[in-house]
Motif scaffolding. Structure first.
Motif, PDB file in Angstrom:
ATOM      1  N   LEU A 240       0.814  -1.224   0.000  1.00 14.82           N
ATOM      2  CA  LEU A 240       0.000   0.000   0.000  1.00 14.82           C
ATOM      3  C   LEU A 240       0.843   1.267   0.000  1.00 14.82           C
ATOM      4  O   LEU A 240       0.353   2.344  -0.332  1.00 14.82           O
ATOM      5  N   SER A 241       2.132   1.147   0.352  1.00 12.13           N
ATOM      6  CA  SER A 241       2.965   2.347   0.318  1.00 12.13           C
ATOM      7  C   SER A 241       3.268   2.752  -1.132  1.00 12.13           C
ATOM      8  O   SER A 241       3.609   3.903  -1.404  1.00 12.13           O
ATOM      9  N   LEU A 242       3.114   1.797  -2.055  1.00 16.47           N
ATOM     10  CA  LEU A 242       3.326   2.113  -3.468  1.00 16.47           C
ATOM     11  C   LEU A 242       2.012   2.382  -4.190  1.00 16.47           C
ATOM     12  O   LEU A 242       1.977   3.053  -5.221  1.00 16.47           O
ATOM     13  N   CYS A 243       0.932   1.826  -3.663  1.00 18.36           N
ATOM     14  CA  CYS A 243      -0.361   1.823  -4.365  1.00 18.36           C
ATOM     15  C   CYS A 243      -0.895   3.241  -4.584  1.00 18.36           C
ATOM     16  O   CYS A 243      -0.924   4.052  -3.666  1.00 18.36           O
ATOM     17  N   ILE A 244      -1.323   3.519  -5.817  1.00 20.16           N
ATOM     18  CA  ILE A 244      -1.871   4.851  -6.130  1.00 20.16           C
ATOM     19  C   ILE A 244      -3.399   4.839  -6.177  1.00 20.16           C
ATOM     20  O   ILE A 244      -4.024   5.797  -6.623  1.00 20.16           O
ATOM     21  N   ARG A 245      -4.024   3.748  -5.752  1.00 19.01           N
ATOM     22  CA  ARG A 245      -5.505   3.642  -5.676  1.00 19.01           C
ATOM     23  C   ARG A 245      -6.159   3.856  -7.048  1.00 19.01           C
ATOM     24  O   ARG A 245      -7.109   4.635  -7.172  1.00 19.01           O
ATOM     25  N   CYS A 246      -5.623   3.196  -8.049  1.00 18.16           N
ATOM     26  CA  CYS A 246      -6.269   3.289  -9.361  1.00 18.16           C
ATOM     27  C   CYS A 246      -7.336   2.204  -9.526  1.00 18.16           C
ATOM     28  O   CYS A 246      -8.158   2.271 -10.424  1.00 18.16           O
ATOM     29  N   TYR A 247      -7.293   1.179  -8.678  1.00 17.33           N
ATOM     30  CA  TYR A 247      -8.262   0.074  -8.638  1.00 17.33           C
ATOM     31  C   TYR A 247      -8.232  -0.824  -9.885  1.00 17.33           C
ATOM     32  O   TYR A 247      -9.168  -1.569 -10.133  1.00 17.33           O
ATOM     33  N   CYS A 248      -7.162  -0.718 -10.663  1.00 24.60           N
ATOM     34  CA  CYS A 248      -7.052  -1.598 -11.839  1.00 24.60           C
ATOM     35  C   CYS A 248      -6.990  -3.066 -11.408  1.00 24.60           C
ATOM     36  O   CYS A 248      -7.466  -3.945 -12.119  1.00 24.60           O
ATOM     37  N   CYS A 249      -6.372  -3.337 -10.239  1.00 28.75           N
ATOM     38  CA  CYS A 249      -6.258  -4.730  -9.794  1.00 28.75           C
ATOM     39  C   CYS A 249      -7.643  -5.297  -9.487  1.00 28.75           C
ATOM     40  O   CYS A 249      -7.964  -6.421  -9.869  1.00 28.75           O
ATOM     41  N   HIS A 250      -8.477  -4.508  -8.833  1.00 32.55           N
ATOM     42  CA  HIS A 250      -9.845  -4.942  -8.539  1.00 32.55           C
ATOM     43  C   HIS A 250     -10.586  -5.224  -9.840  1.00 32.55           C
ATOM     44  O   HIS A 250     -11.276  -6.225  -9.991  1.00 32.55           O
ATOM     45  N   GLU A 251     -10.379  -4.322 -10.799  1.00 34.68           N
ATOM     46  CA  GLU A 251     -11.040  -4.449 -12.101  1.00 34.68           C
ATOM     47  C   GLU A 251     -10.558  -5.698 -12.839  1.00 34.68           C
ATOM     48  O   GLU A 251     -11.310  -6.321 -13.576  1.00 34.68           O
ATOM     49  N   SER A 252      -9.313  -6.061 -12.619  1.00 40.83           N
ATOM     50  CA  SER A 252      -8.735  -7.167 -13.391  1.00 40.83           C
ATOM     51  C   SER A 252      -9.003  -8.529 -12.763  1.00 40.83           C
ATOM     52  O   SER A 252      -8.787  -9.558 -13.394  1.00 40.83           O
ATOM     53  N   CYS A 253      -9.459  -8.552 -11.521  1.00 42.81           N
ATOM     54  CA  CYS A 253      -9.525  -9.833 -10.810  1.00 42.81           C
ATOM     55  C   CYS A 253     -10.837 -10.563 -11.090  1.00 42.81           C
ATOM     56  O   CYS A 253     -11.896 -10.188 -10.573  1.00 42.81           O
ATOM     57  N   GLU A 254     -10.755 -11.593 -11.889  1.00 44.25           N
ATOM     58  CA  GLU A 254     -11.959 -12.341 -12.249  1.00 44.25           C
ATOM     59  C   GLU A 254     -12.413 -13.250 -11.120  1.00 44.25           C
ATOM     60  O   GLU A 254     -13.506 -13.793 -11.162  1.00 44.25           O
ATOM     61  N   ALA A 255     -11.565 -13.438 -10.112  1.00 43.15           N
ATOM     62  CA  ALA A 255     -11.932 -14.313  -8.991  1.00 43.15           C
ATOM     63  C   ALA A 255     -12.552 -13.523  -7.841  1.00 43.15           C
ATOM     64  O   ALA A 255     -12.842 -14.095  -6.791  1.00 43.15           O
ATOM     65  N   ALA A 256     -12.766 -12.226  -8.042  1.00 34.14           N
ATOM     66  CA  ALA A 256     -13.305 -11.361  -6.980  1.00 34.14           C
ATOM     67  C   ALA A 256     -12.492 -11.514  -5.694  1.00 34.14           C
ATOM     68  O   ALA A 256     -13.037 -11.570  -4.589  1.00 34.14           O
ATOM     69  N   ALA A 257     -11.177 -11.580  -5.844  1.00 33.94           N
ATOM     70  CA  ALA A 257     -10.301 -11.796  -4.692  1.00 33.94           C
ATOM     71  C   ALA A 257      -9.669 -10.495  -4.205  1.00 33.94           C
ATOM     72  O   ALA A 257      -8.780 -10.519  -3.363  1.00 33.94           O
ATOM     73  N   ILE A 258     -10.112  -9.367  -4.736  1.00 33.04           N
ATOM     74  CA  ILE A 258      -9.611  -8.085  -4.250  1.00 33.04           C
ATOM     75  C   ILE A 258     -10.808  -7.242  -3.831  1.00 33.04           C
ATOM     76  O   ILE A 258     -11.656  -6.884  -4.650  1.00 33.04           O
ATOM     77  N   GLY A 259     -10.866  -6.966  -2.546  1.00 33.73           N
ATOM     78  CA  GLY A 259     -11.957  -6.141  -2.039  1.00 33.73           C
ATOM     79  C   GLY A 259     -11.512  -4.691  -1.902  1.00 33.73           C
ATOM     80  O   GLY A 259     -10.350  -4.350  -2.151  1.00 33.73           O
ATOM     81  N   ILE A 260     -12.455  -3.843  -1.524  1.00 30.61           N
ATOM     82  CA  ILE A 260     -12.153  -2.433  -1.285  1.00 30.61           C
ATOM     83  C   ILE A 260     -12.425  -2.156   0.188  1.00 30.61           C
ATOM     84  O   ILE A 260     -13.505  -2.463   0.699  1.00 30.61           O
ATOM     85  N   ARG A 261     -11.425  -1.614   0.881  1.00 29.59           N
ATOM     86  CA  ARG A 261     -11.542  -1.399   2.325  1.00 29.59           C
ATOM     87  C   ARG A 261     -11.319   0.075   2.661  1.00 29.59           C
ATOM     88  O   ARG A 261     -10.577   0.775   1.977  1.00 29.59           O
TER      89      ARG A 261
END
Ligand code: SF4
Ligand code: SF4
Length: 387
Positions: A353-374
Protein backbone atom coordinates in the motif's frame (compact mmCIF):
# COMPACT_ATOMS: atom_id res chain seq x y z
CA UNK A 1 -21.93 19.33 -32.23
CA UNK A 2 -25.42 17.86 -32.49
CA UNK A 3 -26.42 16.98 -28.92
CA UNK A 4 -29.49 14.93 -29.80
CA UNK A 5 -29.83 11.66 -27.88
CA UNK A 6 -32.09 8.92 -29.23
CA UNK A 7 -33.64 6.69 -26.58
CA UNK A 8 -35.73 3.56 -27.13
CA UNK A 9 -37.21 1.18 -24.58
CA UNK A 10 -35.84 -2.36 -24.80
CA UNK A 11 -36.51 -4.62 -21.83
CA UNK A 12 -34.64 -7.78 -22.84
CA UNK A 13 -31.96 -9.23 -25.09
CA UNK A 14 -34.54 -11.06 -27.16
CA UNK A 15 -33.17 -10.78 -30.71
CA UNK A 16 -36.35 -9.38 -32.26
CA UNK A 17 -36.74 -6.73 -29.56
CA UNK A 18 -33.09 -5.76 -29.82
CA UNK A 19 -33.21 -5.55 -33.63
CA UNK A 20 -36.25 -3.27 -33.46
CA UNK A 21 -34.76 -1.04 -30.74
CA UNK A 22 -31.40 -0.68 -32.47
CA UNK A 23 -33.00 0.10 -35.82
CA UNK A 24 -35.39 2.67 -34.32
CA UNK A 25 -32.59 4.37 -32.37
CA UNK A 26 -30.44 4.75 -35.46
CA UNK A 27 -33.43 5.89 -37.54
CA UNK A 28 -34.26 8.56 -34.94
CA UNK A 29 -30.76 9.93 -35.50
CA UNK A 30 -31.28 10.11 -39.26
CA UNK A 31 -30.55 6.53 -40.36
CA UNK A 32 -27.29 4.68 -40.76
CA UNK A 33 -26.59 6.56 -44.00
CA UNK A 34 -26.09 9.73 -41.96
CA UNK A 35 -22.93 8.22 -40.47
CA UNK A 36 -21.36 5.81 -42.95
CA UNK A 37 -21.35 5.13 -46.70
CA UNK A 38 -21.54 1.81 -48.54
CA UNK A 39 -18.07 0.33 -49.07
CA UNK A 40 -16.68 1.64 -45.79
CA UNK A 41 -15.01 -0.56 -43.20
CA UNK A 42 -16.53 0.24 -39.82
CA UNK A 43 -14.90 -0.66 -36.51
CA UNK A 44 -17.54 -1.61 -33.95
CA UNK A 45 -16.03 -0.90 -30.55
CA UNK A 46 -17.95 -2.65 -27.76
CA UNK A 47 -17.02 -2.67 -24.08
CA UNK A 48 -14.98 -5.86 -23.84
CA UNK A 49 -13.40 -5.16 -20.49
CA UNK A 50 -12.91 -8.87 -19.90
CA UNK A 51 -14.16 -12.06 -21.40
CA UNK A 52 -17.11 -12.72 -19.12
CA UNK A 53 -20.57 -14.21 -19.47
CA UNK A 54 -22.91 -11.55 -20.95
CA UNK A 55 -25.28 -12.15 -18.01
CA UNK A 56 -22.73 -10.47 -15.72
CA UNK A 57 -23.26 -7.17 -17.60
CA UNK A 58 -19.52 -6.48 -17.75
CA UNK A 59 -19.46 -6.42 -21.56
CA UNK A 60 -21.68 -5.14 -24.35
CA UNK A 61 -24.23 -7.87 -25.08
CA UNK A 62 -23.50 -9.85 -28.27
CA UNK A 63 -27.12 -9.61 -29.43
CA UNK A 64 -26.75 -5.82 -29.52
CA UNK A 65 -23.45 -5.97 -31.40
CA UNK A 66 -24.99 -8.40 -33.91
CA UNK A 67 -27.98 -6.11 -34.50
CA UNK A 68 -25.76 -3.10 -35.23
CA UNK A 69 -23.48 -5.20 -37.45
CA UNK A 70 -26.40 -6.45 -39.56
CA UNK A 71 -27.63 -2.88 -40.17
CA UNK A 72 -24.15 -1.90 -41.36
CA UNK A 73 -23.84 -4.96 -43.60
CA UNK A 74 -27.25 -4.27 -45.15
CA UNK A 75 -26.00 -0.75 -45.87
CA UNK A 76 -23.04 -2.15 -47.80
CA UNK A 77 -20.32 -1.72 -45.16
CA UNK A 78 -17.78 -4.24 -43.86
CA UNK A 79 -17.70 -4.64 -40.10
CA UNK A 80 -14.72 -5.28 -37.86
CA UNK A 81 -15.38 -5.88 -34.17
CA UNK A 82 -12.44 -4.81 -32.02
CA UNK A 83 -11.38 -3.68 -28.56
CA UNK A 84 -8.40 -4.08 -26.28
CA UNK A 85 -9.69 -5.75 -23.11
CA UNK A 86 -8.54 -3.94 -20.01
CA UNK A 87 -8.46 -6.53 -17.33
CA UNK A 88 -4.77 -7.17 -16.86
CA UNK A 89 -4.50 -9.48 -19.83
CA UNK A 90 -1.84 -9.23 -22.48
CA UNK A 91 -3.10 -7.85 -25.79
CA UNK A 92 -2.49 -10.89 -27.95
CA UNK A 93 -4.51 -12.83 -30.54
CA UNK A 94 -4.92 -15.61 -27.96
CA UNK A 95 -6.31 -13.27 -25.29
CA UNK A 96 -8.65 -11.69 -27.85
CA UNK A 97 -9.88 -15.13 -28.91
CA UNK A 98 -10.59 -15.97 -25.27
CA UNK A 99 -12.39 -12.67 -24.62
CA UNK A 100 -14.56 -13.08 -27.75
CA UNK A 101 -15.44 -16.64 -26.79
CA UNK A 102 -16.29 -15.94 -23.17
CA UNK A 103 -18.34 -12.83 -23.91
CA UNK A 104 -20.39 -14.58 -26.62
CA UNK A 105 -18.96 -12.58 -29.51
CA UNK A 106 -17.23 -15.41 -31.42
CA UNK A 107 -20.34 -16.49 -33.43
CA UNK A 108 -20.71 -12.93 -34.76
CA UNK A 109 -17.59 -13.57 -36.84
CA UNK A 110 -19.65 -16.05 -38.90
CA UNK A 111 -21.98 -13.32 -40.18
CA UNK A 112 -20.95 -12.63 -43.80
CA UNK A 113 -19.17 -9.28 -43.89
CA UNK A 114 -18.25 -9.32 -40.19
CA UNK A 115 -14.78 -10.11 -38.84
CA UNK A 116 -13.26 -10.14 -35.39
CA UNK A 117 -10.04 -8.22 -34.94
CA UNK A 118 -6.82 -10.14 -34.21
CA UNK A 119 -4.39 -7.42 -35.29
CA UNK A 120 -2.57 -6.42 -32.08
CA UNK A 121 -0.39 -3.72 -33.58
CA UNK A 122 -0.80 -0.08 -32.66
CA UNK A 123 -0.45 3.28 -34.36
CA UNK A 124 0.33 6.77 -33.07
CA UNK A 125 -2.57 9.19 -33.32
CA UNK A 126 -2.59 12.93 -32.71
CA UNK A 127 -5.08 14.81 -30.56
CA UNK A 128 -4.25 18.37 -31.64
CA UNK A 129 -6.65 20.00 -29.19
CA UNK A 130 -5.63 17.74 -26.30
CA UNK A 131 -5.05 19.54 -23.03
CA UNK A 132 -3.17 16.82 -21.13
CA UNK A 133 -2.24 14.38 -23.94
CA UNK A 134 -1.59 15.28 -27.56
CA UNK A 135 -0.51 11.88 -28.91
CA UNK A 136 -1.90 8.43 -28.19
CA UNK A 137 -0.97 4.90 -29.14
CA UNK A 138 -4.20 3.46 -30.55
CA UNK A 139 -5.02 -0.08 -31.64
CA UNK A 140 -4.36 -0.14 -35.39
CA UNK A 141 -7.83 -1.23 -36.60
CA UNK A 142 -9.29 1.92 -35.04
CA UNK A 143 -6.93 3.99 -37.15
CA UNK A 144 -7.26 2.05 -40.40
CA UNK A 145 -11.07 1.77 -40.28
CA UNK A 146 -13.06 4.33 -42.27
CA UNK A 147 -15.31 4.97 -39.28
CA UNK A 148 -15.70 3.94 -35.64
CA UNK A 149 -19.02 3.23 -33.96
CA UNK A 150 -18.88 2.57 -30.23
CA UNK A 151 -21.35 0.46 -28.25
CA UNK A 152 -20.77 1.12 -24.57
CA UNK A 153 -22.34 -0.24 -21.41
CA UNK A 154 -23.38 1.99 -18.48
CA UNK A 155 -21.72 0.83 -15.28
CA UNK A 156 -20.50 2.24 -12.04
CA UNK A 157 -16.73 2.59 -11.83
CA UNK A 158 -14.42 2.56 -8.81
CA UNK A 159 -12.18 5.32 -10.18
CA UNK A 160 -14.39 7.43 -12.46
CA UNK A 161 -17.72 6.79 -10.65
CA UNK A 162 -19.44 5.92 -13.95
CA UNK A 163 -18.33 4.41 -17.25
CA UNK A 164 -20.30 4.93 -20.43
CA UNK A 165 -19.65 6.41 -23.87
CA UNK A 166 -16.53 8.45 -23.03
CA UNK A 167 -14.79 5.96 -20.72
CA UNK A 168 -15.44 3.15 -23.24
CA UNK A 169 -12.88 4.78 -25.53
CA UNK A 170 -10.08 3.77 -23.15
CA UNK A 171 -10.30 0.29 -24.72
CA UNK A 172 -8.74 1.74 -27.87
CA UNK A 173 -5.45 2.04 -25.97
CA UNK A 174 -3.53 -1.21 -26.48
CA UNK A 175 -3.04 -3.62 -23.57
CA UNK A 176 -0.69 -2.58 -20.81
CA UNK A 177 -0.20 0.87 -22.34
CA UNK A 178 -3.34 1.66 -20.33
CA UNK A 179 -1.38 1.28 -17.09
CA UNK A 180 0.88 4.16 -18.05
CA UNK A 181 -2.09 6.49 -18.09
CA UNK A 182 -3.10 5.37 -14.62
CA UNK A 183 0.42 6.17 -13.43
CA UNK A 184 0.49 9.56 -15.13
CA UNK A 185 -3.04 10.52 -14.12
CA UNK A 186 -3.93 8.79 -10.85
CA UNK A 187 -6.64 11.33 -9.97
CA UNK A 188 -10.00 10.72 -11.65
CA UNK A 189 -10.31 14.36 -12.69
CA UNK A 190 -7.13 14.51 -14.79
CA UNK A 191 -7.64 10.94 -15.98
CA UNK A 192 -11.01 12.13 -17.35
CA UNK A 193 -9.37 15.07 -19.10
CA UNK A 194 -7.16 12.50 -20.82
CA UNK A 195 -10.25 10.55 -21.93
CA UNK A 196 -11.66 13.65 -23.59
CA UNK A 197 -8.33 14.17 -25.37
CA UNK A 198 -8.58 10.56 -26.51
CA UNK A 199 -12.00 11.25 -27.98
CA UNK A 200 -10.41 14.10 -29.92
CA UNK A 201 -7.88 11.64 -31.38
CA UNK A 202 -10.35 9.04 -32.63
CA UNK A 203 -13.69 10.85 -33.10
CA UNK A 204 -16.18 7.99 -33.55
CA UNK A 205 -19.02 8.87 -35.92
CA UNK A 206 -21.68 7.45 -33.60
CA UNK A 207 -21.95 6.39 -29.96
CA UNK A 208 -24.50 3.70 -29.16
CA UNK A 209 -25.21 2.34 -25.70
CA UNK A 210 -26.44 -1.05 -24.50
CA UNK A 211 -28.42 0.07 -21.46
CA UNK A 212 -30.79 -2.88 -21.49
CA UNK A 213 -28.88 -3.99 -18.40
CA UNK A 214 -26.21 -1.93 -16.64
CA UNK A 215 -24.11 -2.46 -13.53
CA UNK A 216 -24.23 -0.94 -10.04
CA UNK A 217 -21.95 -1.22 -7.02
CA UNK A 218 -18.31 -2.08 -7.45
CA UNK A 219 -18.17 -1.79 -11.25
CA UNK A 220 -16.91 -1.99 -13.85
CA UNK A 221 -16.06 -5.65 -13.20
CA UNK A 222 -17.47 -6.88 -9.91
CA UNK A 223 -20.70 -4.95 -9.47
CA UNK A 224 -24.23 -6.30 -9.76
CA UNK A 225 -26.26 -6.27 -13.01
CA UNK A 226 -29.22 -3.85 -12.89
CA UNK A 227 -31.97 -3.76 -15.49
CA UNK A 228 -32.46 -0.38 -17.11
CA UNK A 229 -34.44 -1.21 -20.26
CA UNK A 230 -32.98 1.20 -22.81
CA UNK A 231 -30.97 1.36 -25.99
CA UNK A 232 -29.58 4.79 -26.85
CA UNK A 233 -27.44 6.62 -29.36
CA UNK A 234 -25.93 10.01 -30.07
CA UNK A 235 -23.10 11.58 -31.99
CA UNK A 236 -22.24 13.40 -28.74
CA UNK A 237 -20.77 11.06 -26.09
CA UNK A 238 -21.05 13.70 -23.35
CA UNK A 239 -24.77 14.26 -23.97
CA UNK A 240 -25.29 10.49 -24.00
CA UNK A 241 -23.47 10.04 -20.68
CA UNK A 242 -25.33 13.00 -19.20
CA UNK A 243 -28.73 11.52 -20.08
CA UNK A 244 -27.91 7.97 -18.95
CA UNK A 245 -26.22 8.94 -15.68
CA UNK A 246 -29.28 11.06 -14.83
CA UNK A 247 -31.57 8.11 -15.57
CA UNK A 248 -29.64 5.77 -13.26
CA UNK A 249 -29.54 8.33 -10.47
CA UNK A 250 -25.86 9.29 -10.51
CA UNK A 251 -25.70 13.10 -10.50
CA UNK A 252 -23.92 14.05 -13.76
CA UNK A 253 -21.93 16.75 -11.98
CA UNK A 254 -20.35 14.05 -9.78
CA UNK A 255 -18.92 12.27 -12.83
CA UNK A 256 -15.45 13.55 -13.72
CA UNK A 257 -15.73 12.97 -17.48
CA UNK A 258 -18.92 15.06 -17.54
CA UNK A 259 -17.42 17.80 -15.35
CA UNK A 260 -14.36 17.90 -17.59
CA UNK A 261 -16.56 18.20 -20.69
CA UNK A 262 -18.47 21.01 -19.01
CA UNK A 263 -15.27 22.89 -18.14
CA UNK A 264 -14.23 22.69 -21.78
CA UNK A 265 -17.60 23.93 -23.05
CA UNK A 266 -18.35 20.54 -24.62
CA UNK A 267 -21.50 19.76 -22.65
CA UNK A 268 -24.89 21.00 -23.73
CA UNK A 269 -26.94 21.92 -20.65
CA UNK A 270 -30.10 20.57 -22.23
CA UNK A 271 -29.65 17.66 -24.67
CA UNK A 272 -32.62 17.02 -26.98
CA UNK A 273 -34.05 13.54 -26.35
CA UNK A 274 -35.89 11.82 -29.21
CA UNK A 275 -37.94 8.63 -28.87
CA UNK A 276 -39.04 7.15 -25.55
CA UNK A 277 -38.70 9.32 -22.46
CA UNK A 278 -36.05 7.61 -20.25
CA UNK A 279 -37.16 9.63 -17.21
CA UNK A 280 -40.51 7.81 -17.30
CA UNK A 281 -38.69 4.62 -16.18
CA UNK A 282 -38.39 6.12 -12.66
CA UNK A 283 -35.43 3.91 -11.73
CA UNK A 284 -34.21 3.79 -8.15
CA UNK A 285 -30.68 5.27 -8.06
CA UNK A 286 -27.84 2.87 -8.80
CA UNK A 287 -25.71 1.91 -5.82
CA UNK A 288 -22.39 3.72 -6.04
CA UNK A 289 -19.03 1.94 -5.79
CA UNK A 290 -17.53 1.62 -2.32
CA UNK A 291 -14.94 4.23 -3.31
CA UNK A 292 -17.60 6.89 -3.91
CA UNK A 293 -19.89 6.82 -0.94
CA UNK A 294 -22.29 9.65 -0.23
CA UNK A 295 -19.81 11.37 2.06
CA UNK A 296 -17.68 11.72 -1.06
CA UNK A 297 -17.59 15.50 -1.08
CA UNK A 298 -16.65 15.68 2.58
CA UNK A 299 -14.05 12.97 1.99
CA UNK A 300 -12.68 14.80 -1.03
CA UNK A 301 -12.26 18.02 0.96
CA UNK A 302 -10.62 16.13 3.81
CA UNK A 303 -8.30 14.40 1.37
CA UNK A 304 -7.26 17.74 -0.06
CA UNK A 305 -6.59 19.10 3.43
CA UNK A 306 -4.72 15.97 4.46
CA UNK A 307 -2.69 15.99 1.28
CA UNK A 308 -1.35 19.35 2.39
CA UNK A 309 -0.67 18.13 5.89
CA UNK A 310 0.79 14.77 4.96
CA UNK A 311 2.79 13.28 2.17
CA UNK A 312 -0.47 12.40 0.43
CA UNK A 313 -4.18 12.04 1.14
CA UNK A 314 -4.11 8.30 0.60
CA UNK A 315 -4.65 7.68 4.26
CA UNK A 316 -8.42 8.17 3.87
CA UNK A 317 -8.82 6.86 0.33
CA UNK A 318 -10.31 3.34 0.18
CA UNK A 319 -7.62 0.80 -0.57
CA UNK A 320 -7.52 -2.57 -2.37
CA UNK A 321 -7.15 -5.62 -0.14
CA UNK A 322 -6.46 -9.16 -1.32
CA UNK A 323 -8.71 -11.93 0.01
CA UNK A 324 -6.07 -14.70 0.07
CA UNK A 325 -8.56 -17.56 0.25
CA UNK A 326 -10.18 -16.41 -2.99
CA UNK A 327 -6.95 -15.70 -4.89
CA UNK A 328 -6.23 -18.24 -7.63
CA UNK A 329 -2.77 -16.85 -8.37
CA UNK A 330 -3.56 -15.87 -11.97
CA UNK A 331 -1.26 -12.83 -11.80
CA UNK A 332 -3.64 -10.47 -13.63
CA UNK A 333 -3.35 -7.86 -10.84
CA UNK A 334 0.45 -8.06 -10.92
CA UNK A 335 0.48 -7.57 -14.69
CA UNK A 336 -1.87 -4.59 -14.68
CA UNK A 337 -0.60 -2.70 -11.62
CA UNK A 338 1.03 0.45 -13.02
CA UNK A 339 3.37 0.93 -10.06
CA UNK A 340 4.29 -2.69 -9.24
CA UNK A 341 2.43 -2.53 -5.93
CA UNK A 342 0.61 -5.83 -6.58
CA UNK A 343 2.89 -8.86 -6.66
CA UNK A 344 2.47 -12.61 -6.45
CA UNK A 345 4.19 -14.41 -3.59
CA UNK A 346 3.78 -18.16 -3.41
CA UNK A 347 0.96 -17.85 -5.95
CA UNK A 348 -1.06 -15.46 -3.78
CA UNK A 349 -1.30 -11.75 -4.54
CA UNK A 350 0.01 -9.15 -2.10
CA UNK A 351 -0.33 -5.39 -2.31
CA UNK A 352 2.23 -2.90 -1.04
CA UNK A 353 0.00 0.00 0.00
CA UNK A 354 2.97 2.35 0.32
CA UNK A 355 3.33 2.11 -3.47
CA UNK A 356 -0.36 1.82 -4.37
CA UNK A 357 -1.87 4.85 -6.13
CA UNK A 358 -5.51 3.64 -5.68
CA UNK A 359 -6.27 3.29 -9.36
CA UNK A 360 -8.26 0.07 -8.64
CA UNK A 361 -7.05 -1.60 -11.84
CA UNK A 362 -6.26 -4.73 -9.79
CA UNK A 363 -9.84 -4.94 -8.54
CA UNK A 364 -11.04 -4.45 -12.10
CA UNK A 365 -8.73 -7.17 -13.39
CA UNK A 366 -9.53 -9.83 -10.81
CA UNK A 367 -11.96 -12.34 -12.25
CA UNK A 368 -11.93 -14.31 -8.99
CA UNK A 369 -13.31 -11.36 -6.98
CA UNK A 370 -10.30 -11.80 -4.69
CA UNK A 371 -9.61 -8.08 -4.25
CA UNK A 372 -11.96 -6.14 -2.04
CA UNK A 373 -12.15 -2.43 -1.29
CA UNK A 374 -11.54 -1.40 2.33
CA UNK A 375 -11.69 1.84 4.29
CA UNK A 376 -8.64 2.89 6.28
CA UNK A 377 -8.82 3.25 10.05
CA UNK A 378 -8.62 7.04 9.73
CA UNK A 379 -11.46 7.06 7.23
CA UNK A 380 -13.61 4.90 9.52
CA UNK A 381 -12.89 7.23 12.43
CA UNK A 382 -13.77 10.31 10.38
CA UNK A 383 -16.71 9.00 8.38
CA UNK A 384 -17.89 5.86 10.14
CA UNK A 385 -18.08 2.33 8.79
CA UNK A 386 -19.40 1.62 5.34
CA UNK A 387 -22.72 -0.19 5.25
S1 SF4 B 1 -5.85 -11.30 -6.54
FE1 SF4 B 1 -5.25 -13.38 -7.17
S2 SF4 B 1 -6.98 -14.07 -8.45
FE2 SF4 B 1 -7.14 -11.83 -8.30
S3 SF4 B 1 -6.06 -11.03 -10.11
FE3 SF4 B 1 -4.56 -11.11 -8.41
S4 SF4 B 1 -3.57 -13.09 -8.61
FE4 SF4 B 1 -5.46 -13.20 -9.87
S1 SF4 C 1 -2.32 -2.25 -6.19
FE1 SF4 C 1 -2.92 -0.10 -6.15
S2 SF4 C 1 -1.77 0.85 -7.82
FE2 SF4 C 1 -1.72 -1.37 -8.16
S3 SF4 C 1 -3.46 -1.76 -9.53
FE3 SF4 C 1 -4.20 -2.05 -7.41
S4 SF4 C 1 -5.06 -0.05 -6.83
FE4 SF4 C 1 -3.77 0.29 -8.67
Amino acid sequence: MDTTVASVFCDSYDEKKVDAAVRRTIDLLGGIGSFVRPGMTVLLKPNLLAGTDPKKAVTTHPTIIGAVARILIAHGCSVLIGDSPGAGVRYTPASLRRAYRRSGITPLGNIPGVSLNYDVSHTTCASPDGTVVKRFLIISPAVSADAIITISKPKTHLLTTYTGAVKNLFGLIPGHEKSLFHTRFPEAEVFSEMLIDLHGAVRPVLHLMDAVTGMEGNGPMSGKPRDIGLFLGSTDPHALDYVVSSVIGIPPESIPTISAAKRRGLLSPDPLILGDDPASLHLAPFRLPDTKRPAGLRMKMMRRILSRLQHSGRSITPYPAVIPAACIGCGACERICPVDAAVLRNRVAEIDLSLCIRCYCCHESCEAAAIGIRDSLLSRLLFGSRQ
